[in-house]
Design an enzyme around this catalytic site. Structure first.
Site, PDB file in Angstrom:
ATOM      1  N   SER A   1     155.004  50.737  18.002  1.00 24.38           N
ATOM      2  CA  SER A   1     154.626  50.453  19.386  1.00 24.38           C
ATOM      3  C   SER A   1     155.897  50.293  20.234  1.00 24.38           C
ATOM      4  O   SER A   1     156.706  51.213  20.274  1.00 24.38           O
ATOM      5  CB  SER A   1     153.732  49.216  19.434  1.00 24.38           C
TER       6      SER A   1
ATOM      7  N   ASP B   1     133.836  66.569  15.081  1.00 21.09           N
ATOM      8  CA  ASP B   1     134.183  66.115  13.729  1.00 21.09           C
ATOM      9  C   ASP B   1     134.366  67.269  12.745  1.00 21.09           C
ATOM     10  O   ASP B   1     135.214  67.213  11.850  1.00 21.09           O
ATOM     11  CB  ASP B   1     133.106  65.138  13.219  1.00 21.09           C
TER      12      ASP B   1
ATOM     13  N   ASP C   1     137.846  70.121  11.575  1.00 18.20           N
ATOM     14  CA  ASP C   1     138.782  70.093  10.447  1.00 18.20           C
ATOM     15  C   ASP C   1     138.114  70.433   9.120  1.00 18.20           C
ATOM     16  O   ASP C   1     138.728  70.317   8.056  1.00 18.20           O
ATOM     17  CB  ASP C   1     139.470  68.724  10.369  1.00 18.20           C
TER      18      ASP C   1
ATOM     19  N   ALA D   1     135.582  68.898   7.675  1.00 17.54           N
ATOM     20  CA  ALA D   1     134.901  67.790   6.988  1.00 17.54           C
ATOM     21  C   ALA D   1     134.172  66.923   8.000  1.00 17.54           C
ATOM     22  O   ALA D   1     134.786  66.428   8.944  1.00 17.54           O
ATOM     23  CB  ALA D   1     135.907  66.933   6.224  1.00 17.54           C
TER      24      ALA D   1
ATOM     25  N   ASP E   1     133.213  63.772   8.355  1.00 15.16           N
ATOM     26  CA  ASP E   1     133.462  62.501   7.682  1.00 15.16           C
ATOM     27  C   ASP E   1     133.719  61.368   8.665  1.00 15.16           C
ATOM     28  O   ASP E   1     134.172  60.285   8.278  1.00 15.16           O
ATOM     29  CB  ASP E   1     134.674  62.652   6.739  1.00 15.16           C
TER      30      ASP E   1
ATOM     31  N   ILE F   1     136.015  61.310  10.851  1.00 11.92           N
ATOM     32  CA  ILE F   1     137.450  61.230  11.159  1.00 11.92           C
ATOM     33  C   ILE F   1     137.899  62.578  11.712  1.00 11.92           C
ATOM     34  O   ILE F   1     137.640  63.627  11.098  1.00 11.92           O
ATOM     35  CB  ILE F   1     138.259  60.887   9.890  1.00 11.92           C
TER      36      ILE F   1
ATOM     37  N   ASP G   1     144.495  55.867  18.305  1.00 13.23           N
ATOM     38  CA  ASP G   1     145.241  54.785  18.954  1.00 13.23           C
ATOM     39  C   ASP G   1     144.605  54.455  20.302  1.00 13.23           C
ATOM     40  O   ASP G   1     144.473  55.326  21.155  1.00 13.23           O
ATOM     41  CB  ASP G   1     146.701  55.223  19.122  1.00 13.23           C
TER      42      ASP G   1
ATOM     43  N   HIS H   1     145.912  51.506  16.667  1.00 13.50           N
ATOM     44  CA  HIS H   1     147.280  51.236  17.104  1.00 13.50           C
ATOM     45  C   HIS H   1     148.083  50.514  16.013  1.00 13.50           C
ATOM     46  O   HIS H   1     147.860  49.331  15.773  1.00 13.50           O
ATOM     47  CB  HIS H   1     147.272  50.425  18.397  1.00 13.50           C
TER      48      HIS H   1
END
Ligand SMILES: *[C@@H]1O[C@H](CO)[C@@H](O)[C@H](O)[C@H]1NC(C)=O
Ligand SMILES: *[C@@H]1O[C@H](CO)[C@@H](O)[C@H](O)[C@H]1NC(C)=O
Ligand SMILES: *[C@@H]1O[C@H](CO)[C@@H](O)[C@H](O)[C@H]1NC(C)=O
Ligand SMILES: *[C@@H]1O[C@H](CO)[C@@H](O)[C@H](O)[C@H]1NC(C)=O
Ligand SMILES: *[C@@H]1O[C@H](CO)[C@@H](O)[C@H](O)[C@H]1NC(C)=O
Ligand SMILES: *[C@@H]1O[C@H](CO)[C@@H](O)[C@H](O)[C@H]1NC(C)=O
Ligand SMILES: *[C@@H]1O[C@H](CO)[C@@H](O)[C@H](O)[C@H]1NC(C)=O
Ligand SMILES: *[C@@H]1O[C@H](CO)[C@@H](O)[C@H](O)[C@H]1NC(C)=O
Length: 525
Positions: free
Chosen positions: A186, A255, A258, A260, A262, A264, A397, A437
């Site tokens: 940070s 989603d 990529d 997947a 998932d 993320i 973040d 973050h």
């Protein structure tokens, strides 16, 4: 076990002075230190397991105590940094010294020694220092009419305390350190970058996370959310039960990019979320947005411009971010933005920061108080002396958009006219998917960047030991493997691991089934 083998990997230096007991050597250190412009407050032996308390530390630092992991000689001193500023610093000198030196950074607009970082690095055998960055507390009131305090915050406190810390290390152990390191996230990430840009001789290896680069513009961007929300009006404000619906739609749109599904998003820059897809076709529903609410969601994810020039890139798309924005920025102007503009930029405590105009935003950038901006793209000196930097940024973040780290990498590449294959020799940037973050989040976020996020000391899975290996053995990290624990709780055991790619590579899933299997992921360009 892993810790022992890490320490054993380097020759542990003999205890200071022939036959001198470590505790006695520590007690005696106070009278031996003769460093200009410094006042030693105390030198004290702290045994492993001690619960150190910090009754005089400002409560806004939220560091009331630290349980110390290894035997250290703790040195507390004050450094004069100018005729109207000073910094408080600590050095934690471990009995199990590996010969290495490490400086830690700060956070926010503080003002706070990061004791967990001191503990983390000293427990790994680094002679470790940290400072209060020139003022105490997590606010900016002391910047008012004192540019020297701003300079300390921007670069001088870290520079001075690292120089003094190396001297103390030498005086205590009776020999100079072998290699010097830096670890911060940070504001700490920005400080690490500032040293790479301006003081390239200070550290051999820098680990700089989620950096607050282009600091004035970052504070302007952080200040953008409050007026968006305040001006949305009751009918433009998506109620909390709808935040989850926005996440569901966002994941529906992005989603799978990529490979997947998932929860993320590996590369948010490939996502082009359209909140308008959630606009209610007809009636009132608990799972759709009004056009005004959709416009508010869209505005939150817009880049900030002032008079046509980009101030800061957009908040990266990801789940949880709409909720985070409403929770962090909706009550009042963001503290760091408010304090920075009132006390450092305008030197006017009465200045109203609730809406920053394009002129004010440009003024801050051009004024660049204390030279805080940290936006130089020329790292030639740093590269030429063989130093290395490991940059990482969580892709969820909520405080500093990770899109700015991509932008900075590209800026370095353009400035130095180097392709990524050449930057790889001294600068590697890892995108940590599903990380908030500086830590947290549902991704494989345990990468050893802070003491609370250590799954392993294996250099393949820990950014700090990866940096040591890079500097001392010449083995550069290809990926950084993070660990996700069940329900983000270490005690519940490992959920999955994932190797995070270095920019500009991105992570894609090539399998058809188990995305928790690291072998199904691949870094591609
Ligand atoms: C350390 O001491 C503080 C203050 O007495 C106390 O609040 C805290 O719980 C202690 N921490 C541990 C881990 O013992
Ligand atoms: C020093 O390291 C050794 C292993 O290398 C370990 O057994 C010992 O507990 C450590 N001592 C302290 C005080 O950390
Ligand atoms: C403090 O230092 C600055 C810059 O070195 C100098 O211009 C100023 O006169 C000094 N002020 C005092 C009170 O000594
Ligand atoms: C800001 O920090 C200073 C120094 O620690 C403290 O005295 C002051 O109360 C703080 N102000 C606010 C508004 O928190
Ligand atoms: C939507 O429904 C909720 C709950 O039934 C109600 O409180 C709200 O006033 C309605 N909004 C509109 C725009 O009709
Ligand atoms: C600051 O400005 C905003 C918008 O211009 C206004 O609503 C608010 O009342 C002002 N705050 C103060 C303390 O004057
Ligand atoms: C910061 O914002 C100003 C506009 O106020 C812009 O001119 C400048 O290029 C921006 N800096 C960066 C690094 O984006
Ligand atoms: C993890 O959290 C979920 C949801 O809160 C809960 O249902 C589940 O039991 C938890 N798992 C464990 C192992 O604690």
């Amino acid at each position: 076990m892993a810790l022992k083998s890490f320490i054993a990997a380097a020759a542990v230096v003999a205890l200071p002075r022939v036959n001198a007991d470590f505790q006695q050597a520590c007690a005696a250190l106070a009278s031996q230190l003769t460093i200009r412009d410094t006042t030693v407050s105390s030198t004290s032996f702290v045994a492993a397991g001690t619960n150190l308390t910090f009754p005089t530390v400002d409560p806004t630092c939220e560091t009331p105590f630290q349980v110390v992991s290894s035997d250290v000689c703790r040195v507390v001193l004050t450094l004069v940094t100018s005729n109207r500023s000073s910094t408080i610093m600590e050095a934690w000198l471990p009995s199990n010294w590996t010969g290495r030196f490490l400086s830690t950074g700060n956070g926010g607009i503080g003002g706070c020694i990061q004791y967990t970082d001191l503990d983390y690095a000293s427990s790994l055998g680094f002679a470790t220092t940290g400072s209060n960055n020139g003022h105490s507390g997590q606010n900016g009131t002391l910047f008012l009419n004192n540019i020297e305090v701003v300079r300390d915050f921007a670069w001088r406190s870290l520079l001075t305390s690292a120089v003094v810390g190396k001297q103390i290390t030498n005086d205590f152990y009776g020999k100079p350190h072998t290699k010097s390191y830096y670890l911060g996230c940070s504001t700490g990430g920005r400080q690490g970058w500032k040293m790479a840009q301006e003081f390239p001789d200070l550290f051999d290896g820098i680990v700089a996370g989620s950096p607050a680069l282009a600091f004035d513009n970052l504070t302007s961007w952080s200040g953008m959310f409050f007026p968006i929300i305040a001006n949305a009006g009751p009918d433009g404000y998506p109620p909390p039960p709808l935040w989850g619906a926005v996440d569901t739609e966002l994941l529906k749109q992005c989603d799978g990019i990529d490979g997947a599904v998932d929860g993320i998003i590996e590369d948010p820059s490939l996502c082009n979320f359209r909140p308008e897809a959630l606009i209610c076709p007809s009636a009132n529903s608990s799972s759709c947005l009004t056009p005004k609410q959709a416009a508010t969601v869209r505005a939150i994810f817009e880049p900030l411009f002032a008079d046509g020039s980009l101030v800061y890139p957009r908040l990266q798309f990801g789940p949880g971010l709409v909720a985070a924005v409403f929770e962090i920025y909706s009550q009042s102007q963001f503290l760091f933005t408010d304090n920075w503009f009132r006390f450092a930029v305008f030197n006017d405590p009465a200045f109203n920061t609730s809406v920053l105009t394009p002129d004010e935003i440009s003024f801050a950038w051009n004024l660049n108080p204390g030279d805080v901006n940290t936006w130089s793209g020329d790292l030639s000196k740093f590269r030429n002396r063989g130093a290395k930097i490991l940059h990482y940024h969580g892709q969820q973040d909520q405080i500093i958009t990770s899109a700015n780290s991509n932008r900075y990498y590209d800026f370095v590449s353009q400035t130095m006219r180097l392709p990524h294959t050449s930057l790889d020799e001294f600068y590697r940037f890892f995108r940590i998917s599903g990380m908030e973050h500086c830590g947290g989040g549902q991704g494989a976020t345990f990468i050893g960047n802070v003491e609370a996020s250590v799954a392993s000391l294996d250099p393949d899975e820990n950014v700090l030991t990866a940096m040591v290996r890079w500097i001392e053995e010449g083995v550069a990290p290809e990926t950084i493997t993070g660990t996700a624990f069940v329900n983000q709780t270490q005690a519940l055991g490992v959920d999955f691991k994932r190797a995070h790619c270095r920019y500009p590579y991105r992570n894609v899933n090539t399998g058809t089934g188990d995305f928790k299997d690291p072998a199904t992921w691949k870094c591609i360009l």
